[in-house]
Design an enzyme around this catalytic site. Sequence first.
Site, PDB file in Angstrom:
ATOM      1  N   CYS A 100     -43.308  44.538 -40.180  1.00  0.00           N
ATOM      2  CA  CYS A 100     -42.040  43.884 -39.740  1.00  0.00           C
ATOM      3  C   CYS A 100     -42.315  42.456 -40.145  1.00  0.00           C
ATOM      4  O   CYS A 100     -41.269  41.692 -39.503  1.00  0.00           O
ATOM      5  CB  CYS A 100     -41.963  44.204 -38.340  1.00  0.00           C
ATOM      6  N   CYS A 133     -44.287  29.914 -38.740  1.00  0.00           N
ATOM      7  CA  CYS A 133     -45.401  30.278 -39.507  1.00  0.00           C
ATOM      8  C   CYS A 133     -46.678  29.606 -39.504  1.00  0.00           C
ATOM      9  O   CYS A 133     -47.890  30.086 -39.451  1.00  0.00           O
ATOM     10  CB  CYS A 133     -45.066  30.123 -41.092  1.00  0.00           C
TER      11      CYS A 133
END
Length: 133
Positions: free
Chosen positions: A37, A106
């Site tokens: 995901c 990130c």
Amino acid sequence: MGCFDFSDTVLEHFMCPRNIGEMDDADSIGTIGEPDCGDALTIYVKVKDNVITDISFLVYGCVAAIATSSMTTQLAKGKTLEEAYQITEEDIVDALGGLPDYKLHCSVLGPGALKNAIDNYRSQAVDERGASC
């Protein structure tokens, strides 16, 4: 939004990531994320005398995920476990010359996987010495 949103250092680490690949003889492995995901990162470490002597990674993700993973390994290599455990998202972003706001998420992959690898290494060390009850 595109490659012009990234610093030269981010693009360099994306195009030529450092320390990429699996490590068959790793002393410990740490993983974070879910490739089904979204972004996922696995970090492999070799440790000698409490120092990370070698480190590598495999990542599933975007430009920023690859660059931050690469930079995480650069920052951690040669550090003691305690020093490496203190590496933050901000350290990684700063070392890369910044990230666009929409890609800051990130930067959490590297420290998370690294901390997991260190925690796993420490757990294995305790198991090898024998747990005291």
